[in-house]
Design a protein around this motif. Structure first.
Motif, PDB file in Angstrom:
ATOM      1  N   ARG A 238      41.792  18.125 -21.620  1.00  0.00           N
ATOM      2  CA  ARG A 238      42.751  19.051 -21.005  1.00  0.00           C
ATOM      3  C   ARG A 238      43.453  18.314 -19.871  1.00  0.00           C
ATOM      4  NH1 ARG A 238      41.905  25.214 -20.679  1.00  0.00           N
ATOM      5  NH2 ARG A 238      42.855  24.850 -22.727  1.00  0.00           N
ATOM      6  N   PHE A 239      44.751  18.529 -19.779  1.00  0.00           N
ATOM      7  CA  PHE A 239      45.586  17.797 -18.836  1.00  0.00           C
ATOM      8  C   PHE A 239      46.129  18.725 -17.758  1.00  0.00           C
ATOM      9  CE2 PHE A 239      45.802  16.091 -23.109  1.00  0.00           C
ATOM     10  CZ  PHE A 239      45.440  14.762 -22.925  1.00  0.00           C
ATOM     11  N   ALA A 240      46.404  18.161 -16.609  1.00  0.00           N
ATOM     12  CA  ALA A 240      46.956  18.951 -15.503  1.00  0.00           C
ATOM     13  C   ALA A 240      48.430  19.249 -15.713  1.00  0.00           C
ATOM     14  CB  ALA A 240      46.752  18.206 -14.181  1.00  0.00           C
ATOM     15  N   ASP A 241      49.128  18.384 -16.436  1.00  0.00           N
ATOM     16  CA  ASP A 241      50.570  18.520 -16.604  1.00  0.00           C
ATOM     17  C   ASP A 241      50.900  19.453 -17.765  1.00  0.00           C
ATOM     18  OD1 ASP A 241      51.777  16.366 -14.694  1.00  0.00           O
ATOM     19  OD2 ASP A 241      50.087  15.402 -15.694  1.00  0.00           O
ATOM     20  N   ALA A 242      51.803  20.382 -17.526  1.00  0.00           N
ATOM     21  CA  ALA A 242      52.154  21.385 -18.535  1.00  0.00           C
ATOM     22  C   ALA A 242      52.818  20.770 -19.764  1.00  0.00           C
ATOM     23  CB  ALA A 242      53.087  22.424 -17.920  1.00  0.00           C
ATOM     24  N   LEU A 243      53.387  19.598 -19.629  1.00  0.00           N
ATOM     25  CA  LEU A 243      54.041  18.948 -20.765  1.00  0.00           C
ATOM     26  C   LEU A 243      53.048  18.304 -21.720  1.00  0.00           C
ATOM     27  CD1 LEU A 243      57.096  17.284 -18.981  1.00  0.00           C
ATOM     28  CD2 LEU A 243      57.158  19.185 -20.607  1.00  0.00           C
ATOM     29  N   LEU A 244      51.778  18.245 -21.338  1.00  0.00           N
ATOM     30  CA  LEU A 244      50.750  17.627 -22.179  1.00  0.00           C
ATOM     31  C   LEU A 244      49.818  18.715 -22.697  1.00  0.00           C
ATOM     32  CD1 LEU A 244      49.936  14.525 -19.947  1.00  0.00           C
ATOM     33  CD2 LEU A 244      51.331  14.569 -22.023  1.00  0.00           C
ATOM     34  N   SER A 245      49.837  18.931 -23.996  1.00  0.00           N
ATOM     35  CA  SER A 245      49.003  19.966 -24.597  1.00  0.00           C
ATOM     36  C   SER A 245      47.591  19.440 -24.834  1.00  0.00           C
ATOM     37  CB  SER A 245      49.611  20.433 -25.923  1.00  0.00           C
ATOM     38  OG  SER A 245      49.723  19.347 -26.831  1.00  0.00           O
ATOM     39  N   ASP A 246      46.646  20.359 -24.996  1.00  0.00           N
ATOM     40  CA  ASP A 246      45.251  19.989 -25.241  1.00  0.00           C
ATOM     41  C   ASP A 246      45.150  19.072 -26.457  1.00  0.00           C
ATOM     42  OD1 ASP A 246      44.710  21.653 -23.161  1.00  0.00           O
ATOM     43  OD2 ASP A 246      43.477  23.071 -24.292  1.00  0.00           O
ATOM     44  N   PHE A 247      44.172  18.169 -26.388  1.00  0.00           N
ATOM     45  CA  PHE A 247      43.954  17.187 -27.458  1.00  0.00           C
ATOM     46  C   PHE A 247      42.475  17.206 -27.826  1.00  0.00           C
ATOM     47  CE2 PHE A 247      42.652  12.925 -28.766  1.00  0.00           C
ATOM     48  CZ  PHE A 247      43.618  12.548 -29.682  1.00  0.00           C
ATOM     49  N   VAL A 248      42.186  17.265 -29.120  1.00  0.00           N
ATOM     50  CA  VAL A 248      40.803  17.277 -29.601  1.00  0.00           C
ATOM     51  C   VAL A 248      40.601  16.110 -30.554  1.00  0.00           C
ATOM     52  CG1 VAL A 248      39.025  18.570 -30.853  1.00  0.00           C
ATOM     53  CG2 VAL A 248      40.634  19.781 -29.370  1.00  0.00           C
ATOM     54  N   TYR A 249      39.488  15.402 -30.365  1.00  0.00           N
ATOM     55  CA  TYR A 249      39.131  14.255 -31.194  1.00  0.00           C
ATOM     56  C   TYR A 249      37.847  14.608 -31.937  1.00  0.00           C
ATOM     57  CZ  TYR A 249      37.493   9.481 -32.291  1.00  0.00           C
ATOM     58  OH  TYR A 249      37.026   8.350 -32.913  1.00  0.00           O
ATOM     59  N   LEU A 250      37.901  14.568 -33.258  1.00  0.00           N
ATOM     60  CA  LEU A 250      36.753  14.901 -34.101  1.00  0.00           C
ATOM     61  C   LEU A 250      36.374  13.663 -34.898  1.00  0.00           C
ATOM     62  CD1 LEU A 250      38.241  18.252 -35.454  1.00  0.00           C
ATOM     63  CD2 LEU A 250      36.607  18.009 -33.579  1.00  0.00           C
TER      64      LEU A 250
END
Length: 310
Positions: A247-259
């Motif tokens: 999870r990122f602080a910047d609104a322009l960066l959406s959540d990222f999940v690595y599986l």
């Protein structure tokens, strides 16, 4: 521009910061460009034709992939969307310039497998990293010798130099938690069985547990939270593969999940599915032992290993 459009079309809230990594800058710029384009109601194909490039190039640019002439195309696209403020355009170009720098994993050359590269490129920009690991000590917290054994077990034919490079890349990831500026926080969950699974000689796991204790009592104790999921959790909390949520602080960066799977990985971004995996990790965290019990568990296991050592 109206106040609403000014908020949508300004990227000045995202400051260029080299320590966040090039990938974060590319993605922030790409998302900003996408919002600007959709804000005026034109398709990517129409935008591409208007600025003299191809539809796939605009698509890659908005995804945050590497493209040629990023700064030129970004400026042209912003002008197409009605952005004429010279400071705004200059700010966008400075972000584009940061995005052209090498990603974090590139310092280790071709030794880093393709499917891990997106995670290593983006995690320096995370505000919070949440991780579940059912088989191993979480990668950020591994000792060099433990990392070597894990990599060798997964890739038995790998040349020694590449094993060394991958192990070095893995343990060096801890450096970002030592940063004075924007360090991420780590919430890691691992199964209790990890502490009992043999890893080379008994001394390897002994030293690995010592290292975990050192991390949890040292300078990083407020940035790293480690939960141990007890065996009694059983099948209720069973997940067969590692999960990493950024999870990122910047609104322009959406959540990222690595599986991660045995020989590959899948990356999930944005809302919806990413939120589902976040909820899964949160559930596992709630089922695991509280973080304030972790030191006691580690010390007890260290005593057991000390007693069993010849």
């Amino acid at each position: 521009m109206t106040g609403q459009h000014r908020e949508i079309r300004s990227i000045r809230g995202f400051a260029p910061r080299p320590h966040l990594g090039a990938a974060a800058h590319r993605r922030a710029l790409g998302e900003h460009l996408r919002r600007c384009r959709t804000g005026i109601g034109i398709t990517g194909k129409t935008a591409a034709q208007s600025i003299g490039t191809s539809g796939p190039t605009v698509s890659r640019l908005e995804r945050g992939d590497r493209t040629e002439n990023t700064s030129l195309h970004a400026t042209a696209l912003l002008r197409l969307c009605g952005v004429t403020d010279l400071q705004e355009l200059a700010h966008a170009r400075s972000i584009a310039a940061q995005g052209e720098q090498p990603d974090a994993w590139e310092a280790y050359g071709n030794s880093i497998v393709r499917w891990v590269q997106p995670l290593l490129a983006l995690e320096p920009a995370a505000q919070r990293i949440m991780s579940y690991e059912p088989q191993l000590v979480p990668g950020w917290l591994q000792t060099h010798e433990y990392a070597q054994l894990v990599i060798r077990a997964g890739f038995p034919d790998l040349p020694h130099a590449e094993v060394e490079a991958r192990a070095r890349a893995r343990v060096n990831r801890l450096d970002m938690f030592h940063r004075d500026q924007d360090p991420p926080a780590l919430v890691a969950i691992m199964d209790e069985d990890v502490l009992r699974r043999p890893a080379g000689s008994p001394g390897v796991m002994y030293r690995q547990i010592q290292y975990l204790i050192q991390l949890l009592t040292g300078d990083l104790r407020h940035r790293i939270s480690l939960h141990i999921a007890p065996l009694s959790m059983g099948m209720t909390g069973a997940v067969g593969h590692p999960i990493v949520h950024l999870r990122f602080a910047d609104a322009l960066l959406s959540d990222f999940v690595y599986l991660e799977q045995s020989e590959g990985a899948r990356c999930v971004e944005g809302e919806g599915e990413a939120e589902r995996y976040l909820a899964r990790i949160a559930t596992l965290s709630g089922m695991a032992n509280p973080a304030d019990l972790t030191l006691t568990q580690l010390e007890d296991r260290l005593d057991e290993l000390a007693t069993s050592r010849p």
